[in-house]
Write a protein that holds these residues in place. Structure first.
Motif, PDB file in Angstrom:
ATOM      1  N   UNK A 218       0.847  -1.200   0.000  1.00  0.00           N
ATOM      2  CA  UNK A 218       0.000   0.000   0.000  1.00  0.00           C
ATOM      3  C   UNK A 218       0.883   1.251   0.000  1.00  0.00           C
ATOM      4  N   UNK A 219       1.734   1.393  -1.026  1.00  0.00           N
ATOM      5  CA  UNK A 219       2.690   2.505  -1.044  1.00  0.00           C
ATOM      6  C   UNK A 219       1.984   3.844  -1.244  1.00  0.00           C
ATOM      7  N   UNK A 220       2.718   4.902  -0.929  1.00  0.00           N
ATOM      8  CA  UNK A 220       2.145   6.241  -1.029  1.00  0.00           C
ATOM      9  C   UNK A 220       2.986   7.108  -1.951  1.00  0.00           C
ATOM     10  N   UNK A 221       2.366   8.193  -2.386  1.00  0.00           N
ATOM     11  CA  UNK A 221       3.065   9.204  -3.181  1.00  0.00           C
ATOM     12  C   UNK A 221       2.677  10.558  -2.603  1.00  0.00           C
ATOM     13  N   UNK A 222       3.695  11.306  -2.174  1.00  0.00           N
ATOM     14  CA  UNK A 222       3.455  12.613  -1.580  1.00  0.00           C
ATOM     15  C   UNK A 222       3.262  13.655  -2.682  1.00  0.00           C
ATOM     16  N   UNK A 223       2.436  14.657  -2.416  1.00  0.00           N
ATOM     17  CA  UNK A 223       2.136  15.667  -3.437  1.00  0.00           C
ATOM     18  C   UNK A 223       3.353  16.523  -3.768  1.00  0.00           C
ATOM     19  N   UNK A 224       4.290  16.645  -2.812  1.00  0.00           N
ATOM     20  CA  UNK A 224       5.517  17.397  -3.050  1.00  0.00           C
ATOM     21  C   UNK A 224       6.602  16.814  -2.156  1.00  0.00           C
TER      22      UNK A 224
ATOM     23  N   UNK B 157      13.790  -8.435  10.209  1.00  0.00           N
ATOM     24  CA  UNK B 157      12.737  -7.433  10.391  1.00  0.00           C
ATOM     25  C   UNK B 157      12.878  -6.255   9.439  1.00  0.00           C
ATOM     26  N   UNK B 158      13.719  -6.363   8.423  1.00  0.00           N
ATOM     27  CA  UNK B 158      13.950  -5.240   7.509  1.00  0.00           C
ATOM     28  C   UNK B 158      12.707  -4.929   6.687  1.00  0.00           C
ATOM     29  N   UNK B 159      12.477  -3.639   6.498  1.00  0.00           N
ATOM     30  CA  UNK B 159      11.386  -3.158   5.642  1.00  0.00           C
ATOM     31  C   UNK B 159      11.955  -2.175   4.641  1.00  0.00           C
ATOM     32  N   UNK B 160      11.526  -2.298   3.393  1.00  0.00           N
ATOM     33  CA  UNK B 160      12.086  -1.476   2.319  1.00  0.00           C
ATOM     34  C   UNK B 160      11.438  -0.090   2.323  1.00  0.00           C
ATOM     35  N   UNK B 161      12.045   0.840   3.040  1.00  0.00           N
ATOM     36  CA  UNK B 161      11.517   2.202   3.123  1.00  0.00           C
ATOM     37  C   UNK B 161      11.997   3.082   1.972  1.00  0.00           C
ATOM     38  N   UNK B 162      12.751   2.517   1.030  1.00  0.00           N
ATOM     39  CA  UNK B 162      13.181   3.265  -0.161  1.00  0.00           C
ATOM     40  C   UNK B 162      12.317   2.937  -1.376  1.00  0.00           C
ATOM     41  N   UNK B 163      11.327   2.076  -1.200  1.00  0.00           N
ATOM     42  CA  UNK B 163      10.420   1.709  -2.286  1.00  0.00           C
ATOM     43  C   UNK B 163       9.589   2.922  -2.718  1.00  0.00           C
ATOM     44  N   UNK B 164       9.435   3.103  -4.025  1.00  0.00           N
ATOM     45  CA  UNK B 164       8.586   4.162  -4.576  1.00  0.00           C
ATOM     46  C   UNK B 164       7.537   3.502  -5.468  1.00  0.00           C
TER      47      UNK B 164
ATOM     48  N   UNK C 284      15.981  -1.381  -4.996  1.00  0.00           N
ATOM     49  CA  UNK C 284      16.925  -2.176  -4.213  1.00  0.00           C
ATOM     50  C   UNK C 284      18.342  -1.618  -4.291  1.00  0.00           C
ATOM     51  N   UNK C 285      18.676  -0.958  -5.388  1.00  0.00           N
ATOM     52  CA  UNK C 285      20.010  -0.357  -5.494  1.00  0.00           C
ATOM     53  C   UNK C 285      20.191   0.744  -4.450  1.00  0.00           C
ATOM     54  N   UNK C 286      19.121   1.478  -4.131  1.00  0.00           N
ATOM     55  CA  UNK C 286      19.207   2.521  -3.111  1.00  0.00           C
ATOM     56  C   UNK C 286      19.320   1.910  -1.715  1.00  0.00           C
TER      57      UNK C 286
ATOM     58  N   UNK D  32      12.598  13.479  -0.464  1.00  0.00           N
ATOM     59  CA  UNK D  32      13.177  13.660  -1.795  1.00  0.00           C
ATOM     60  C   UNK D  32      12.542  12.751  -2.836  1.00  0.00           C
ATOM     61  N   UNK D  33      12.250  11.497  -2.473  1.00  0.00           N
ATOM     62  CA  UNK D  33      11.667  10.573  -3.453  1.00  0.00           C
ATOM     63  C   UNK D  33      10.140  10.547  -3.392  1.00  0.00           C
ATOM     64  N   UNK D  34       9.540  11.355  -2.483  1.00  0.00           N
ATOM     65  CA  UNK D  34       8.090  11.525  -2.376  1.00  0.00           C
ATOM     66  C   UNK D  34       7.356  10.211  -2.091  1.00  0.00           C
ATOM     67  N   UNK D  35       8.022   9.269  -1.427  1.00  0.00           N
ATOM     68  CA  UNK D  35       7.361   7.982  -1.156  1.00  0.00           C
ATOM     69  C   UNK D  35       6.667   7.950   0.200  1.00  0.00           C
ATOM     70  N   UNK D  36       6.614   9.090   0.908  1.00  0.00           N
ATOM     71  CA  UNK D  36       5.931   9.140   2.187  1.00  0.00           C
ATOM     72  C   UNK D  36       6.752   8.667   3.360  1.00  0.00           C
ATOM     73  N   UNK D  37       7.963   8.186   3.126  1.00  0.00           N
ATOM     74  CA  UNK D  37       8.855   7.731   4.197  1.00  0.00           C
ATOM     75  C   UNK D  37       9.932   8.790   4.401  1.00  0.00           C
TER      76      UNK D  37
END
Length: 390
Positions: free
Chosen positions: A130-136, A206-213, A219-221, A271-276
């Motif tokens: 349930x990923x997110x996208x920030x407006x800015x 317990x890792x969670x991918x907080x760089x997902x957009x 995964x490279x990030x 910076x990547x607007x993914x909400x994280x």
């Protein structure tokens, strides 16, 4: 002598990671919910009172509203973070290769050299369904969540929906050297050094991918040094029995470890607007302004681009052993731990951990060292003991 080996090792499943699927299911009687769900409350960061209805007009929880939406002990829809297990989940495993060489340099002196390589596969790295996208790129900008992978079929999920997946991997390489003096002429000793490197896209279960957009896992990030990577480890140990003292012995152990990596981020921007709000800061040199903060930290950028404090400890033991009869002896000893009384600090703490000192947005705690290694830091301490062996 030359030696070598190969093995496959399967990790055990840690219940502390798996039970998140039970504690944070779709329905629960114990909700952990962030308010507001779609952005950060703009009030406190601007010096104003919270605007959210649960905390409006001051830091006092609106208990009536809370009990209305979440009746105590009644299972309701989880409006917080949801964690799902996967039928495709597998146990992580590792290939381990070793190659060593031993050579006797003298009758009681030997040199050891070993190369170790571990290739970890199928490590857990949770994906957000349930990923997110920030407006800015602002911290308080509204975010819009979506069923980006088309598997939830339900638009009412309010926060992240994590699912266990085996998409992580890590590689460890190490060169271990040691010089060992076996006991002879009243003394023995050993010096060992390890040069190692560990990196990859996962650290633990317990890792969670907080760089997902959205659907891009990025995964490279996420790739970077492992949290437990210690590039240099040096250990020295020796013991001796002093002649003509009737059984007086002395021994000591010294250990040095270079610092472990950590991430410096800035939650004032997305910076990547993914909400994280965990985007690493650019490469450069960073210093804290508060008391006891790190100065001139060299940051290489990306995840775990900085190196924390190093570690050193020297322990000493003095003992005396007196044989009373053929099979009986009296032993007296004094142990002094951390005789130099060095303060060994853990890395600055990350988001959600007390101290929260890796966020550049918070100058009062930025790069402040708050936790001593092992909890209390093992200050200099002595132990006296007597033992009767029979």
């Amino acid at each position: 002598m030359v030696r070598g080996g190969y093995g496959i090792f399967y990790n055990r499943m840690i219940l502390g990671a798996l039970d998140d699927t039970l504690e944070f299911g779709k329905y629960t009687s114990s909700n952990v919910v962030q308010f507001p769900n779609d952005n950060a409350d703009p009030g406190p960061s601007a010096g104003r009172l919270p605007a959210d209805p649960f905390l409006v007009n001051g830091p006092f929880v609106n208990r009536a509203r809370l009990d209305q939406l979440y009746p105590p002990g009644v299972p309701v829809r989880n409006n917080g973070v949801v964690v799902f297990d996967s039928p495709d989940r597998k146990l992580p495993y590792a290939h381990q290769f070793t190659l060593g060489y031993v050579r006797e340099l003298a009758s009681s002196l030997a040199l050891h050299a070993d190369y170790v390589r571990m290739v970890n596969k199928d490590m857990f790295l949770a994906r957000n369904l349930n990923p997110s996208l920030r407006v800015d790129t602002t911290r308080t900008g509204a975010i819009v969540r979506s069923d980006a992978f088309g598997v939830l079929g339900d638009p009412s999920y309010r926060q992240q929906v994590w699912v266990f997946e085996n998409t992580g991997e890590a590689v460890y390489n190490a060169l271990n050297l040691s010089l060992e003096k076996r006991y002879a002429n009243n003394w023995s000793g050993r010096i060992s050094y390890s040069l190692s490197k560990a990196d990859g896209t996962a650290n633990d279960q317990a890792d969670k991918n907080t760089y997902q957009v959205l659907t891009n896992l990025n995964l490279d990030a996420f790739r970077g040094p492992s949290n437990v990577d210690r590039r240099h480890i040096l250990s020295l140990g020796a013991q001796t029995e002093i002649p003509k003292t009737g059984g007086l012995t002395l021994s000591s152990t010294a250990r040095y470890m270079s610092g472990a990596p950590f991430t410096i981020y800035d939650s004032s921007i997305d910076a990547d607007r993914n909400g994280e709000l965990v985007d690493p800061v650019p490469a450069g040199s960073y210093s804290g302004t508060a008391t006891d903060s790190l100065k001139n930290v060299d940051y290489k950028g990306g995840r775990n681009g900085a190196i924390g404090p190093d570690y050193f400890q020297l322990d000493v033991r003095a003992g005396w052993r007196r044989r009373i009869r053929e099979q009986k002896a009296l032993e007296v000893f004094l142990d002094i731990y951390n005789i130099t009384n060095r303060a060994n600090f853990d890395n600055p703490t990350t988001s959600g951990v007390p101290g929260w000192s890796t966020d550049r947005r918070l100058p009062a705690t930025f790069l402040v060292l708050t936790n001593l290694r092992g909890g209390g830091g093992f200050p200099r301490q002595a132990q006296f003991g007597v033992r009767y062996a029979f």
